[in-house]
Structure formats: C-alpha cells, structure tokens
Design a protein around this motif. Structure first.
Motif, PDB file in Angstrom:
ATOM      1  N   CYS A 115       0.833  -1.206   0.000  1.00  0.00           N
ATOM      2  CA  CYS A 115       0.000   0.000   0.000  1.00  0.00           C
ATOM      3  C   CYS A 115       0.869   1.258   0.000  1.00  0.00           C
ATOM      4  O   CYS A 115       0.647   2.194  -0.784  1.00  0.00           O
ATOM      5  CB  CYS A 115      -0.923   0.008   1.214  1.00  0.00           C
ATOM      6  N   ARG A 116       1.855   1.288   0.880  1.00  0.00           N
ATOM      7  CA  ARG A 116       2.682   2.492   1.013  1.00  0.00           C
ATOM      8  C   ARG A 116       3.543   2.725  -0.225  1.00  0.00           C
ATOM      9  O   ARG A 116       3.823   3.875  -0.576  1.00  0.00           O
ATOM     10  CB  ARG A 116       3.528   2.374   2.271  1.00  0.00           C
ATOM     11  N   LEU A 117       3.961   1.655  -0.880  1.00  0.00           N
ATOM     12  CA  LEU A 117       4.704   1.816  -2.126  1.00  0.00           C
ATOM     13  C   LEU A 117       3.849   2.461  -3.212  1.00  0.00           C
ATOM     14  O   LEU A 117       4.365   3.027  -4.179  1.00  0.00           O
ATOM     15  CB  LEU A 117       5.220   0.459  -2.623  1.00  0.00           C
ATOM     16  N   ASN A 118       2.519   2.362  -3.030  1.00  0.00           N
ATOM     17  CA  ASN A 118       1.589   2.918  -4.003  1.00  0.00           C
ATOM     18  C   ASN A 118       0.820   4.117  -3.457  1.00  0.00           C
ATOM     19  O   ASN A 118      -0.292   4.421  -3.917  1.00  0.00           O
ATOM     20  CB  ASN A 118       0.622   1.819  -4.460  1.00  0.00           C
ATOM     21  N   ASN A 119       1.431   4.796  -2.466  1.00  0.00           N
ATOM     22  CA  ASN A 119       0.843   6.020  -1.916  1.00  0.00           C
ATOM     23  C   ASN A 119      -0.574   5.779  -1.406  1.00  0.00           C
ATOM     24  O   ASN A 119      -1.478   6.607  -1.582  1.00  0.00           O
ATOM     25  CB  ASN A 119       0.842   7.147  -2.954  1.00  0.00           C
ATOM     26  N   ALA A 120      -0.784   4.622  -0.787  1.00  0.00           N
ATOM     27  CA  ALA A 120      -2.075   4.279  -0.198  1.00  0.00           C
ATOM     28  C   ALA A 120      -1.881   4.054   1.290  1.00  0.00           C
ATOM     29  O   ALA A 120      -0.844   3.530   1.719  1.00  0.00           O
ATOM     30  CB  ALA A 120      -2.637   3.029  -0.855  1.00  0.00           C
ATOM     31  N   ASP A 121      -2.849   4.445   2.091  1.00  0.00           N
ATOM     32  CA  ASP A 121      -2.746   4.354   3.541  1.00  0.00           C
ATOM     33  C   ASP A 121      -3.472   3.104   4.035  1.00  0.00           C
ATOM     34  O   ASP A 121      -4.700   3.059   4.067  1.00  0.00           O
ATOM     35  CB  ASP A 121      -3.357   5.597   4.185  1.00  0.00           C
ATOM     36  N   PRO A 122      -2.742   2.057   4.442  1.00  0.00           N
ATOM     37  CA  PRO A 122      -3.399   0.842   4.944  1.00  0.00           C
ATOM     38  C   PRO A 122      -4.065   1.134   6.277  1.00  0.00           C
ATOM     39  O   PRO A 122      -3.530   1.891   7.095  1.00  0.00           O
ATOM     40  CB  PRO A 122      -2.249  -0.151   5.096  1.00  0.00           C
ATOM     41  N   GLY A 123      -5.202   0.512   6.504  1.00  0.00           N
ATOM     42  CA  GLY A 123      -5.931   0.784   7.744  1.00  0.00           C
ATOM     43  C   GLY A 123      -6.339  -0.479   8.465  1.00  0.00           C
ATOM     44  O   GLY A 123      -7.456  -0.583   8.972  1.00  0.00           O
ATOM     45  N   LEU A 124      -5.412  -1.444   8.536  1.00  0.00           N
ATOM     46  CA  LEU A 124      -5.762  -2.737   9.120  1.00  0.00           C
ATOM     47  C   LEU A 124      -5.122  -2.975  10.493  1.00  0.00           C
ATOM     48  O   LEU A 124      -5.240  -4.061  11.037  1.00  0.00           O
ATOM     49  CB  LEU A 124      -5.341  -3.868   8.173  1.00  0.00           C
ATOM     50  N   ASP A 125      -4.460  -1.959  11.057  1.00  0.00           N
ATOM     51  CA  ASP A 125      -3.779  -2.135  12.337  1.00  0.00           C
ATOM     52  C   ASP A 125      -4.733  -1.915  13.513  1.00  0.00           C
ATOM     53  O   ASP A 125      -4.474  -1.133  14.428  1.00  0.00           O
ATOM     54  CB  ASP A 125      -2.586  -1.188  12.430  1.00  0.00           C
ATOM     55  N   ASN A 126      -5.853  -2.616  13.493  1.00  0.00           N
ATOM     56  CA  ASN A 126      -6.915  -2.426  14.478  1.00  0.00           C
ATOM     57  C   ASN A 126      -7.673  -3.743  14.646  1.00  0.00           C
ATOM     58  O   ASN A 126      -7.333  -4.758  14.019  1.00  0.00           O
ATOM     59  CB  ASN A 126      -7.864  -1.314  14.013  1.00  0.00           C
TER      60      ASN A 126
END
Length: 250
Positions: A90-101
């Motif tokens: 995600c970060r390599l593609n300028n996307a913010d992952p939101g699974l740390d929950n």
C-alpha cells in the motif's frame, strides 16, 4: 474415500514416522492449493513459515511445550497474520493501509485460519497426518524471535505435519443438536445441556481426568486444570502486548 467418510473419521496424529520426510515440493504444492481458500477482499493477509530444519524445530519446540507432535513432526508450519506485506505494498503505491486495528486483526485471524484448515485437509488427503498445536498464541513472541518475524507478522496457528507412525484416535464430539441450530438460535434448557455433555462425561478417559485431578466433574477439569482463568488472562495480556509491539491495537 467419500468426502463424508473422510471428515467423519479424521484423526489427529501426534506420532510421526521419523524415517520418512515430507517432500518440500509436495509441501509447497499443497500450500499453493490451500491459498485458493476464500479470504477477505482477496488481500491474503497471511503467510506460512515451513520449518523442516531439525535445529530450528528444536528452537521452536519449547514454545510448544515440547509436546511430541512438535518435536517429532517432519515439518512445523506456522501460519501467521501478515500485515507487513500488504502494508508495504500500500505504502509503495501512496495508499494508507488501515488494518492495524481490531477489524483488520479479526479479518487476518479468520483468513489465516481458513488457509491453515484448507492446508490441513489437503495434507491429510495426501496421506499425511497433522496436529494443531494449541500453544501458538501462548508463546507468539518466542516463535516470532525464532522465525525472525518482522513488524506486522503475528503467529496465529501452528500445524505439525508428517507421515503417521501409528493411527491416531478419533476424538469425541458433541451431538449435532448441540452445535447446529435451525433458522434461529435455540437456547438449550439445563436438561438439554446435561444431555449434550453426557456422553463426553461418561467416557473412561474423562472419568480418569476427573479422578486424577481430584475434581467433582469434567467441567471443573476444563476450568481449573486445563484452561484456568488465571492462565487465560495471563496469556491474553502477553499476546495483547505482543500485538501492540507488532503494530496492531486491539
């Protein structure tokens, strides 16, 4: 073998043929097939670490309380929730992952479990024996150190795999009425609860457990000896702390 017969007669294997390794190509092929299991959003937020090196297996064994299935299996497969790979993509593609929950953790545990069970079934259909090691979440931090797991990779399930040395024993199960509900949940009466557990309680092994541990009944063996509250709370605290260190807040 008919599929119903396989599932209704399957056995856990805890003793393995020490002179018969499992072909690494077979293991890889079975894991590839198992990866066709359904998963959330096709994200595949899981990984499997296959351990066959005797030295590394010896390092892992204490984390699994040195149980025979852990020390004697040809391979130990540790199935992990893996946010590391997805997050980096995600970060390599300028996307913010939101699974740390909690939601991401729940998805990961479910998908990792499905992947593991698919592999378990495939392995057994190839003539291998398997045993789920119920110690993975107890000692996740130790396992992570041995396997050099990076941030975001969390051990969830471990399977011992190998060719059986002896046939395993079938485990008893509650009657289907205890676990399957038609249309809506049926809250059982006290008498129904007693009936559901009557066969399990009447087994010679169950009676021996009760007598050996000086308890009044089998339920007390579960609550006081096998899975006491104090241990459950301790391991919950330890696992939650490990999750936080791995970047997951629940």
């Amino acid at each position: 073998m008919h599929s119903n017969e396989y599932f209704s007669t399957r056995r856990t294997i805890r003793q393995y043929d020490q002179n018969r390794p499992v072909d690494p190509t077979l293991l890889t092929g079975m894991l590839k097939a198992a990866a066709q299991a359904p998963n959330t959003g096709n994200m595949q937020i899981y990984s499997a670490i296959v351990t066959t090196d005797p030295a590394i297996k010896r390092e892992l064994a204490p984390a699994h309380f040195n149980q025979p299935a852990a020390t004697g299996a040809a391979a130990i497969v540790t199935f992990c929730l893996d946010l590391n790979r997805f997050n980096r993509w995600c970060r390599l593609n300028n996307a913010d992952p939101g699974l740390d929950n909690l939601q991401g953790f729940t998805w990961g545990v479910i998908d990792t479990s499905i992947f593991a069970q698919q592999f378990c079934t495939i392995a057994e259909l190839h003539g291998l024996g398997t045993c789920y090691l119920g110690t993975t979440t107890y000692n996740a931090e130790t396992i992570a150190k041995v396997l050099e797991l990076p941030m975001g990779v969390i051990p969830v399930i471990t399977l011992a795999v190998g060719y059986p040395a002896v046939p395993g024993e079938m485990s008893e199960r509650l009657p289907v009425e205890a676990t399957v509900h038609a249309e809506r949940y049926h809250t059982p009466t006290d008498d129904e609860i007693r009936e559901y557990y009557a066969e399990k309680e009447s087994l010679p092994a169950s009676k021996s457990f009760v007598e050996e541990n000086g308890k009044e009944n089998l339920a007390q063996v579960f609550t006081d000896i096998r899975y006491p509250r104090e241990a459950n709370e301790k391991f919950s605290h330890v696992y939650r702390a490990f999750l936080k260190n791995q970047g997951v807040e629940i």
